[in-house]
Design an enzyme around this catalytic site. Structure first.
Site, PDB file in Angstrom:
ATOM      1  CD  GLU A 278       1.998  26.699 -32.021  1.00 16.75           C
ATOM      2  OE1 GLU A 278       2.405  26.930 -33.165  1.00 16.75           O
ATOM      3  OE2 GLU A 278       2.748  26.272 -31.129  1.00 16.75           O
TER       4      GLU A 278
ATOM      5  CE  LYS B 175      -3.699  21.687 -30.146  1.00 18.18           C
ATOM      6  NZ  LYS B 175      -2.717  22.245 -29.240  1.00 18.18           N
TER       7      LYS B 175
ATOM      8  CB  CYS C 237      -7.536  24.483 -26.160  1.00 22.87           C
ATOM      9  SG  CYS C 237      -7.376  25.904 -27.241  1.00 22.87           S
TER      10      CYS C 237
END
Ligand code: NAD
Ligand code: UGA
Length: 469
Positions: free
Chosen positions: A168, A223, A279
């Site tokens: 995502e 990612k 993150c």
């Protein structure tokens, strides 16, 4: 032939699982979405009839929840039951940095992902596509695969699985828009049929050319790399802001000048108090760990510097505030405006505000904190090592208290620190505020959202990030 998905279960109703499934449900009315979590309080809040109570604040999210909840979107703690009936399962659980054992401080802790894989092995029935939505170290799919292909762990021995990686890329604060109109959707997998089943879901609103298909490992690595590149830009511009301050340049002008070069681009060049969020740091450290694991020391060192610069930059700001306040802030009152790690979210994970507040309290500062969306209870958790005002038993250390309006924070403060770029801070009446503050008064704008000249008119000293004079 495409395996048609009718029911999707998402394990993990957090900042990713909640908004992602909500937008998918809105775009795919013929598919049932079951979002499950072990955290009952979180699920109760997703189901609260008062949409102000949703556990996550994201602009535009409440309206879509209102449209879909109870129709094809459901939130529950019925993990086993919903796994059983799902054709596709998204794993969207937390993957924080390990705090102990091998790889502590760098590697991702995969215990929640492994637990999910075991639950899926135990309860799912028929053919199931398992999708990694969480951000995972390269080759995690291998771990999931070895659990799902271990016959001893399966209740239904004839059970077949395929595993996909579908990371995502949403940013908090613009999650709904990012999910509605993503730059790309990335799907990594081994089997074309499984990839096509997931593409079939996304095709409901994503143009075909935006769907990128890769092998599983490229998808996992892409990612981590995307987050590392984004964070690296912030550390780059923050390093230049320090140079601007001592040379008389203005970081906003420098950013504009370099950003107009198409090869560099204008986004992610805002100097601030250092990147926060759950993150960036975690994913870079993960990349560092991976590089070290494969003996690529120079690669590891290169990326680790991005995090080191960020830590240094946060400390630079707290030191600078203390120095400007005559190097002693014991008993001084300081207003902290903004506590979330960026605007338009109630998330405080790794927020620079936490570290900077702690540094100021270690020096004895008394903080008056306001944030439009972060709840008191969250601030209390984040500052739990320090005493709340009127509760103080710690002697020389400072204290904190939380206010429900920024106007209530200014009485007798020596300084105001802008930590988050909330829109409402741009409309403060500095003429009125100047009268409430103790002299000499200071404003420290770590986001460069205010006009220093306007504030200085009222006799307030201003430091703005990257603004050299
Ligand atoms: P989060 O902590 O907000 O949510 C994770 C949820 O999973 C929690 O509510 C937890 O209770 C639940 N959970 C854990 N184990 C479970 C289990 N076995 N069964 C049921 N529920 C379980 O985390 P998040 O911010 O949503 O992040 C999830 C993943 O997505 C992470 O890997 C993160 O790196 C990645 N990611 C996050 C963002 C973001 O903006 N936050 C963006 C992109 C990717
Ligand atoms: C980031 C990425 O942007 C997403 O693509 C990714 O999906 C997500 O991490 C993730 O994997 O979790 P997020 O952390 O939600 O999203 O927010 P960002 O907008 O990237 O901001 C991160 C931090 O950098 C914030 O503290 C923000 O204030 C800071 N930042 C951002 C700057 O200091 N300057 C900028 O120019 C941009």
């Amino acid at each position: 032939m495409i395996f048609k998905i009718r029911t999707i279960c998402c394990i993990g109703a957090g900042y990713v699982g909640g908004p992602t499934m909500t937008v998918m449900a809105d775009k795919c009315p013929n598919v049932q979405f079951e979002v499950v979590d072990l955290n009952r309080e979180r699920i109760d809040r997703w189901n609260d009839s008062n949409l102000q109570m949703l556990p996550i604040y994201e602009p535009g999210l409440a309206e879509i929840i209102n449209r879909c909840r109870g129709k094809n979107l459901h939130f529950s703690t019925l993990v086993e039951e919903k796994i059983k009936s799902a054709d596709m399962i998204f794993i969207s659980v937390n993957t924080p940095t390990k705090t102990k054992g091998m790889g502590a401080g760098k590697a991702s802790d995969l215990k929640w992902v492994e637990a999910c894989a075991r639950q899926v092995a135990k309860y799912s029935e028929g053919y199931t596509i398992v999708v990694e939505k969480s951000t995972l170290p390269v080759r995690t799919a291998e771990v999931i695969k070895s659990i799902l292909h271990n016959k001893d762990l399966l209740t239904d021995k004839s059970h077949r699985f395929d595993i996909l990686s579908n990371p995502e890329f949403l940013s908090e604060g613009s999650a709904v828009k990012d999910l509605m109109e993503p730059d790309r959707v990335l799907i990594g997998g081994e089997k074309d049929e499984a990839i096509e089943s997931l593409c079939d879901i996304y095709r409901n609103w994503i143009p075909e050319e935006k769907i990128i298909k890769t092998n599983i490992w490229s998808s996992e690595l892409a990612k981590l790399t995307a987050n590392a590149f984004l964070a690296q830009r912030i550390s780059s511009i923050n390093s230049i802001s320090a140079l601007c301050e001592v040379t008389g340049a203005n970081v906003k002008e420098v950013a504009r000048a370099i950003g107009s070069d198409n090869r560099i681009g204008s986004k992610f060049l805002c100097s601030g108090p250092g990147f926060g969020g759950s993150c960036f740091k975690k994913d870079i450290l993960n990349l560092v760990y991976l590089s070290e694991y494969f003996g690529l020391t120079e690669v590891a060192t290169f990326w680790e510097e991005v995090v080191k610069l960020n830590n240094w930059h946060q400390k630079r700001i707290s030191r600078l505030i203390i120095q400007k306040l005559f190097s002693t802030i014991t008993g001084k009152k300081i207003a902290i405006l903004g506590f979330s790690f960026k605007a338009n979210t109630n998330d405080t994970r790794e927020s620079s505000a936490i570290n900077i507040c702690k540094e100021l309290m270690i020096e004895g500062g008394d903080l008056k904190i306001y944030d439009p969306k972060v709840e008191y209870i969250q601030i209390k958790k984040d500052l739990n090592d320090f005493e709340e005002k009127n509760n103080s038993s710690k002697g020389s250390e400072g204290s904190w208290e939380v206010f429900d309006s920024f106007n209530k924070c200014f009485e007798e403060v020596d300084a105001i620190v802008i930590m988050t770029e909330w829109e409402e801070f741009k409309f403060i009446n500095w003429q009125e505020v100047a009268q409430m503050m103790r002299k000499p008064s200071w404003v420290f704008d770590t986001r460069a959202i205010l006009d220093p000249k306007e504030i200085k008119k009222y006799g307030i000293n201003v430091w703005s990030i990257g603004y050299g004079e």
